[in-house]
Structure formats: structure tokens, C-alpha cells
Design a protein around this motif. Sequence first.
Motif, PDB file in Angstrom:
ATOM      1  N   ARG A  32      40.856  35.400  31.204  1.00  0.00           N
ATOM      2  CA  ARG A  32      40.019  35.753  32.354  1.00  0.00           C
ATOM      3  C   ARG A  32      38.977  34.676  32.640  1.00  0.00           C
ATOM      4  N   GLN A  33      38.429  34.094  31.595  1.00  0.00           N
ATOM      5  CA  GLN A  33      37.401  33.072  31.777  1.00  0.00           C
ATOM      6  C   GLN A  33      37.997  31.704  32.101  1.00  0.00           C
ATOM      7  N   GLY A  34      39.280  31.530  31.894  1.00  0.00           N
ATOM      8  CA  GLY A  34      39.928  30.253  32.168  1.00  0.00           C
ATOM      9  C   GLY A  34      40.167  30.035  33.652  1.00  0.00           C
ATOM     10  N   GLU A  35      40.634  28.856  33.984  1.00  0.00           N
ATOM     11  CA  GLU A  35      40.805  28.483  35.389  1.00  0.00           C
ATOM     12  C   GLU A  35      41.958  29.230  36.052  1.00  0.00           C
ATOM     13  N   ARG A  36      42.869  29.798  35.272  1.00  0.00           N
ATOM     14  CA  ARG A  36      44.017  30.490  35.848  1.00  0.00           C
ATOM     15  C   ARG A  36      43.795  31.985  36.047  1.00  0.00           C
ATOM     16  N   GLY A  37      42.708  32.531  35.480  1.00  0.00           N
ATOM     17  CA  GLY A  37      42.531  33.977  35.450  1.00  0.00           C
ATOM     18  C   GLY A  37      42.443  34.634  36.813  1.00  0.00           C
ATOM     19  N   LEU A  38      41.543  34.159  37.679  1.00  0.00           N
ATOM     20  CA  LEU A  38      41.355  34.777  38.983  1.00  0.00           C
ATOM     21  C   LEU A  38      42.599  34.619  39.859  1.00  0.00           C
ATOM     22  N   ALA A  39      43.209  33.435  39.835  1.00  0.00           N
ATOM     23  CA  ALA A  39      44.416  33.210  40.636  1.00  0.00           C
ATOM     24  C   ALA A  39      45.544  34.128  40.180  1.00  0.00           C
ATOM     25  N   LEU A  40      45.644  34.346  38.874  1.00  0.00           N
ATOM     26  CA  LEU A  40      46.658  35.240  38.339  1.00  0.00           C
ATOM     27  C   LEU A  40      46.424  36.668  38.837  1.00  0.00           C
ATOM     28  N   HIS A  41      45.175  37.110  38.806  1.00  0.00           N
ATOM     29  CA  HIS A  41      44.804  38.436  39.312  1.00  0.00           C
ATOM     30  C   HIS A  41      45.180  38.565  40.788  1.00  0.00           C
ATOM     31  N   GLN A  42      44.886  37.556  41.566  1.00  0.00           N
ATOM     32  CA  GLN A  42      45.141  37.628  43.006  1.00  0.00           C
ATOM     33  C   GLN A  42      46.634  37.576  43.327  1.00  0.00           C
ATOM     34  N   ARG A  43      47.428  36.937  42.490  1.00  0.00           N
ATOM     35  CA  ARG A  43      48.877  36.902  42.728  1.00  0.00           C
ATOM     36  C   ARG A  43      49.571  38.169  42.263  1.00  0.00           C
ATOM     37  N   THR A  44      49.113  38.714  41.128  1.00  0.00           N
ATOM     38  CA  THR A  44      49.818  39.848  40.530  1.00  0.00           C
ATOM     39  C   THR A  44      49.194  41.197  40.877  1.00  0.00           C
ATOM     40  N   GLY A  45      47.970  41.211  41.370  1.00  0.00           N
ATOM     41  CA  GLY A  45      47.295  42.460  41.688  1.00  0.00           C
ATOM     42  C   GLY A  45      46.662  43.139  40.501  1.00  0.00           C
ATOM     43  N   THR A  46      46.968  42.680  39.305  1.00  0.00           N
ATOM     44  CA  THR A  46      46.474  43.309  38.079  1.00  0.00           C
ATOM     45  C   THR A  46      45.308  42.506  37.505  1.00  0.00           C
ATOM     46  N   PRO A  47      44.155  43.120  37.289  1.00  0.00           N
ATOM     47  CA  PRO A  47      43.048  42.410  36.660  1.00  0.00           C
ATOM     48  C   PRO A  47      43.436  41.910  35.272  1.00  0.00           C
ATOM     49  N   VAL A  48      42.882  40.763  34.902  1.00  0.00           N
ATOM     50  CA  VAL A  48      43.119  40.229  33.562  1.00  0.00           C
ATOM     51  C   VAL A  48      42.203  40.990  32.608  1.00  0.00           C
ATOM     52  N   HIS A  49      42.792  41.924  31.880  1.00  0.00           N
ATOM     53  CA  HIS A  49      42.038  42.901  31.099  1.00  0.00           C
ATOM     54  C   HIS A  49      42.926  43.342  29.938  1.00  0.00           C
ATOM     55  N   PRO A  50      42.355  43.835  28.832  1.00  0.00           N
ATOM     56  CA  PRO A  50      43.202  44.280  27.714  1.00  0.00           C
ATOM     57  C   PRO A  50      44.233  45.336  28.073  1.00  0.00           C
ATOM     58  N   MET A  51      44.018  46.084  29.167  1.00  0.00           N
ATOM     59  CA  MET A  51      45.001  47.098  29.580  1.00  0.00           C
ATOM     60  C   MET A  51      46.309  46.457  30.020  1.00  0.00           C
ATOM     61  N   SER A  52      46.272  45.217  30.484  1.00  0.00           N
ATOM     62  CA  SER A  52      47.410  44.569  31.135  1.00  0.00           C
ATOM     63  C   SER A  52      48.550  44.316  30.153  1.00  0.00           C
ATOM     64  N   PRO A  53      49.779  44.743  30.467  1.00  0.00           N
ATOM     65  CA  PRO A  53      50.916  44.416  29.606  1.00  0.00           C
ATOM     66  C   PRO A  53      51.085  42.928  29.364  1.00  0.00           C
ATOM     67  N   LEU A  54      50.791  42.095  30.356  1.00  0.00           N
ATOM     68  CA  LEU A  54      50.849  40.649  30.155  1.00  0.00           C
ATOM     69  C   LEU A  54      50.005  40.243  28.953  1.00  0.00           C
ATOM     70  N   VAL A  55      48.790  40.741  28.899  1.00  0.00           N
ATOM     71  CA  VAL A  55      47.874  40.357  27.826  1.00  0.00           C
ATOM     72  C   VAL A  55      48.319  40.963  26.499  1.00  0.00           C
ATOM     73  N   LYS A  56      48.841  42.172  26.524  1.00  0.00           N
ATOM     74  CA  LYS A  56      49.322  42.806  25.293  1.00  0.00           C
ATOM     75  C   LYS A  56      50.511  42.044  24.711  1.00  0.00           C
ATOM     76  N   ILE A  57      51.429  41.603  25.572  1.00  0.00           N
ATOM     77  CA  ILE A  57      52.569  40.810  25.088  1.00  0.00           C
ATOM     78  C   ILE A  57      52.066  39.512  24.469  1.00  0.00           C
ATOM     79  N   SER A  58      51.055  38.907  25.097  1.00  0.00           N
ATOM     80  CA  SER A  58      50.468  37.685  24.543  1.00  0.00           C
ATOM     81  C   SER A  58      49.878  37.932  23.164  1.00  0.00           C
ATOM     82  N   TRP A  59      49.317  39.135  22.971  1.00  0.00           N
ATOM     83  CA  TRP A  59      48.768  39.487  21.657  1.00  0.00           C
ATOM     84  C   TRP A  59      49.874  39.515  20.607  1.00  0.00           C
ATOM     85  N   PHE A  60      50.999  40.130  20.919  1.00  0.00           N
ATOM     86  CA  PHE A  60      52.117  40.165  19.967  1.00  0.00           C
ATOM     87  C   PHE A  60      52.599  38.753  19.660  1.00  0.00           C
ATOM     88  N   ARG A  61      52.641  37.931  20.674  1.00  0.00           N
ATOM     89  CA  ARG A  61      53.091  36.544  20.475  1.00  0.00           C
ATOM     90  C   ARG A  61      52.198  35.835  19.461  1.00  0.00           C
TER      91      ARG A  61
END
Length: 506
Positions: A113-142
Amino acid sequence: MAHDVVIGIDLGTTATKVVAYQADGAAVAEASNGYPLEEPSPGRAEQDPRLILDAIYRGLRDVVAEIGADRVRGLSFSSAMHSIMALDSDQEPLTPVLTWADTRAEAEAEMLRQGERGLALHQRTGTPVHPMSPLVKISWFRAHEPDLFGRAAMWVGIKDWILARMTGELVTDHSLASAMGLMDIHRLAWDEEALEIAGITADQLPTLVPTRYVLEGLSPEAASATGIARATPVVVGAGDGPLANLGVGAVHPGVAACSVGTSGALRIAVDRPAVDSRGGVFCYALTEDRWVIGGAINNGGVVLDWVRSELASGDAGLSTAQLLDEAMTVPAGSGGLVMLPYLLGERAPRWGGVARGAYVGLTRSHRRAHLVRAAVEGVALQLTLVKDAMIEAGFEIGEIRATGGVMKHEMWRQTLASAFGSAIGFPESSEGSGFGAALLGMEALGMIESIDVAADMVPIEGTTEPVPADAAVYAELLPVFEELYDVLLPANEALQQVASRLPLAH
């Protein structure tokens, strides 16, 4: 009367509701079965997918036993959003279902979220960059469970897996996909950069389909477990948030739906996907030409559940309604006591940081009634911050319709109306998401012309107006409430570090 009902199946956080509806909106049979939300350690909120499947089968059996299988025209699904689980090559679960309330990926979310890609990612996907997001959860498993990550053949939501078991097809609808942080909402396709961040390929995700997509028939297992004919069509359905708007008739611009169950949310319908420039709101699909914009909070009725459990445990005969009646004897503002209701962290409108619950302003003169009222006021104030963020982002809010089990009590109704400073209408039925699923299914199966009929099918049983004096108190408290989030953030971050090294109990 053959084939005259659609059964809406609403996969909730703590229970699945199964309700059979006629085309005129009348509910003719219903069943509900619960299951636990496991919290094995701080930050984890998991469920056993097999228990959810069993709850669905039991609910369908009960409904069919009441109305007869020959009346079932089709099934249609609603589901809690943001869930994720890993499957092996045989589509068997490798993990529990991680729910929206799971915050284990806070560090990954904050870094992105704090990185340069966070806001653009939110605006493209509609999903806030937040721990609820499956994207972020998958990254955690990785990062934290690389062996399991390497064995995962597929990453799916709970409804995706349920549908695969019930129909044999592994698909995900555009609505739930728009809440994964992995789909470009403008192209309705998996987002290449999001996939790269998660470390997965599109082949490891279900096939994307419209929310009105019809799966032609049940699996032998599902037919046997429910008593429903194998040829019965299944409409894929959508996320519970967008369907809640449909279910309360909030389908036209400017009409907002507020729902308070375990969590809470405020959403309005729009005709095309959009996210504000600051990333304060989400954008999720209802259909390909109908979207909802708004914000969700983690802590709704769960706050009152906790208060009742911990503050009234010694009074076994005291009902929740009586506890709220007691709280209504206290004036608005709870004698200068504020509760930050962040028992499960928080989402909108900040979408970041380590939010934790707190009572602020507590003195010896405060009694249980003050603490209970402050808890309800905290939820209402948080929803007011969401409402203000939506207005600041340029989305007009005129009429507000509210649903949810807690809204049956006047304390919740009056507090929310006064905090919003707006009148709130309360539909006769509180089954917003399940009814929305049924309406979507009826349209897909040709039983109704359009889901737009929802605006006229949902009567308002009553309207609650704000109390001017109370509204003035909440307007004065709101900036204090909002500032406390930032003031306490450093302390909460430090406490999280301490808590990670300490046992929760002996």
C-alpha cells in the motif's frame, strides 16, 4: 406451482441462510445453519470449508422438505467477499478458508500500500490494498509458507469451491473476483501485475464468468444430499455486498444501502466501475453494467456480541435487547466516553495501519450502560466516516436504506440516523443478500424482466429521523473519533509487536 421458486443461498461469515422466493418476492421457506469462525492465533480468522458445504446441504434439504423439489426452478448464490483457500490438483483444500477478517498479511499489505504501485493497483482492481484482500493473503503464503504455496494448484474463494462440489465446474463470478485484488475491473480480466505480485498465474485461478452465468445442473453428490433434481440450473451469483444493495432495492443512483451484520458497509450503485483518486472507496461488480461503490467496516454487530459476552456475562438472564434498553437511558455521547470498535482491525475509509479497539475517556463515573452505548456509537461513527469519504469522493447520497439483524432495535436505528444526520428507511425484510441472489437468479432464468424491479419490490416498513440534539453531539465527536485513529496508531503498532511474542491465554 411447479418450478415457481428460486432458492437464494447466502454464504455468510457465521451462517448460511437458504431461502426460497417466488417471483413476486414472497419468501415461502427458509433455513439457517451456523458454523464457527476459528481464531487459532491473533490475526487469523479461518473456517472449515466442509462445514460450510454441510450447512448448505442441510439448509437445502430443510427448504425442499417444506416446499417440495418440484417447485425449485433454480439456485442462486451470494457469498461473503474476500475469502481465499488453496486447493491441490484434485481440488481438495490445502488450507482452511481465510475470511475477510483474517489480518495475518498486515505487513505485506502495508508494504504494498505504501509503495508506488499500491494506489494504481487499487484503482485498476477496485479492491483496496488491505489484509482482507486475497491478493495480499496469497502473497503472505508465498513469503511464509513456501512449501504449501508450491503445492497449491489453485487459489479460490469459498463459493468457487462450493460450486465446484455442487456442479462440477470451477468458476468465479466477476463480483467476487472484483473483491480479490486480482482482476482488472475495467477489462474484466485477471490483472497481469497483480498476478506477478502474488506469484501465481491465471491458470491457478478459476475461470471468470458473469454473475448471471448459469451452470447447467447439479453433481450427483449435490442432488443426493439435497433432494433436488440433477437438471436444476445453478446461477453463479455474486458477492454479498453488491447483492445486499439489490436485495433492499438500492439499485438506482444516489440510493445507498447500509448493512450491519457481523461487520458493516455502506454502498451505492453506479453504472460503470470507478475508484476515487485517493483510493478511499472500493468498487465491486453486481453485473457487467451495475457496480457498487462504498466502504466496509470490520466491526458491526460483533462489537455488541463482545460487549455482551464480556460486560454482561454475570447477568445470564439479560437479553441483548435489554442491554440496549439499558444503554438508551444514557444520553448521546456516553458521558464523554468514546469506543474505537476495532476488535477485528478495520477497513474503510483508511484501509491501512494497525487498528485496535479502545475505550477513551473512561472515568469512575461511567457504568455499563455508558460502555454499551459507546460501543454502538463507535460503530455508527465509523460508518459515518465511510459516508463522508464517499461524498468527498464525489458520489451523491440521497436516500439511505439500512438492513441487518442489529437494526431491529431502536437504539441502533436512532444512533445511526443521528450520526449520519440523515433519515434512514428500513425495509420490511432483513434478508438483503439472499433476496438479491434470488432476484439475480430470477433474471438469469427469465422469471423477471430485470433486477430493476427490486426498487419496487422492497417496501419500507418505517423511517427513522435523526434527533437534532443527538446529531449535534455526534458531529462534535466525529473529528475526535477520527483523530484517535492516528493518535493511537504508533502505540497499536508497538503493542502488536509485543502481542506477537506473548500467549493470549494460559
